[in-house]
Design an enzyme around this catalytic site. Sequence first.
Site, PDB file in Angstrom:
ATOM      1  N   CYS A 118     -58.759  10.781  37.335  1.00  0.00           N
ATOM      2  CA  CYS A 118     -58.522  12.037  38.058  1.00  0.00           C
ATOM      3  C   CYS A 118     -59.865  12.573  38.536  1.00  0.00           C
ATOM      4  O   CYS A 118     -60.489  11.962  39.391  1.00  0.00           O
ATOM      5  CB  CYS A 118     -57.729  13.043  37.210  1.00  0.00           C
ATOM      6  SG  CYS A 118     -58.308  13.260  35.521  1.00  0.00           S
ATOM      7  N   SER A 119     -60.322  13.698  37.990  1.00  0.00           N
ATOM      8  CA  SER A 119     -61.600  14.240  38.449  1.00  0.00           C
ATOM      9  C   SER A 119     -62.304  15.009  37.337  1.00  0.00           C
ATOM     10  O   SER A 119     -62.911  16.043  37.583  1.00  0.00           O
ATOM     11  CB  SER A 119     -61.385  15.138  39.669  1.00  0.00           C
ATOM     12  OG  SER A 119     -60.464  16.160  39.338  1.00  0.00           O
TER      13      SER A 119
END
Lengths: 222, 89
Positions: free
Chosen positions: A129-130
């Site tokens: 994801c981030s």
Amino acid sequence: MPHDHHDHDHDTPHSHTGMSSSGHPYRQDQDEPLTYWQNMEIAVRELLIEKGITTELEVMRQIDQMDNRSPADGAKVVARAWSDTAFRARLLEDATTATREMGFDIGALQLIAVENTDSVHNVIVCTLCSCYPRNLLGLPPDWYKQRAYRSRVVKAPRKVLAEFGLVLPDDVTVRVHDSTADMRYIVIPARPAGTEGLSLAELEKLVSRDSMIGVALATAPE
Amino acid sequence: MTERVRVREMFPPGHIRTPFYLRGKTGEVERVLGPFGVPEQLAYGLTANREKLYRVRFTMREVWGEAAENPDDTLDAEIFAHWLIPAED
């Protein structure tokens, strides 16, 4: 004589088509309907406020707090690690506790600091994801969240770093850190040569956001 | 002595934080963390088991084989205990 509305629009300052007076295209108004998840966010937020669990003001304060975090916070941690060997040791041993003592609380998450040396260069990514050390660096740059960086830096880190202008010698080992679960990472860049005797404030200026992600080095003093 | 572990090569559905590209790969335990709640359960609002989380260090040679850019560079990732088995080599 027929009125040429199209041309007229281009010449008036209130036109929202064509180019603006600064020479850039006008941006479309965001008149599209809300997406499913935008509706969901609004519904949940309104419910939480109606039920007295949070308030509009608390939501705004939280957004404000997030917007006010910046890489300057991470740079303070790095400058101190460069200047204070006991702090550096505590930071590498347990970065969650060491940064908390400087007032940077990471909440429920935990932090790992990885140090660049003459023989090791570290770089951070979250392929799933981030995940990003937001409490020390603020919001992540767009490229950090994009698939191109996330998928390529784990497979060809040297090529990706070269695209950032960082070409590493073959005898430096690259260590990529994929933030897959509960830990967040910050790179402690190597202290540049010629910085002996600089104050903490002067050292902080040499530490960029990108150097703490690992896609750049700390800046050499002028 | 470093502990060598292999990531289970399984593909169950659901919210999983073990990257595909590391399944079936062997690495060394860099450090042991946790315990933390297991994401496969947390993501669905279930009471989560708490498990140790291993930081496993893989060589690029192990992860990408012949396609590795530099075989001795490394990749570290956090893998939950139930995704790891002792390495056979």
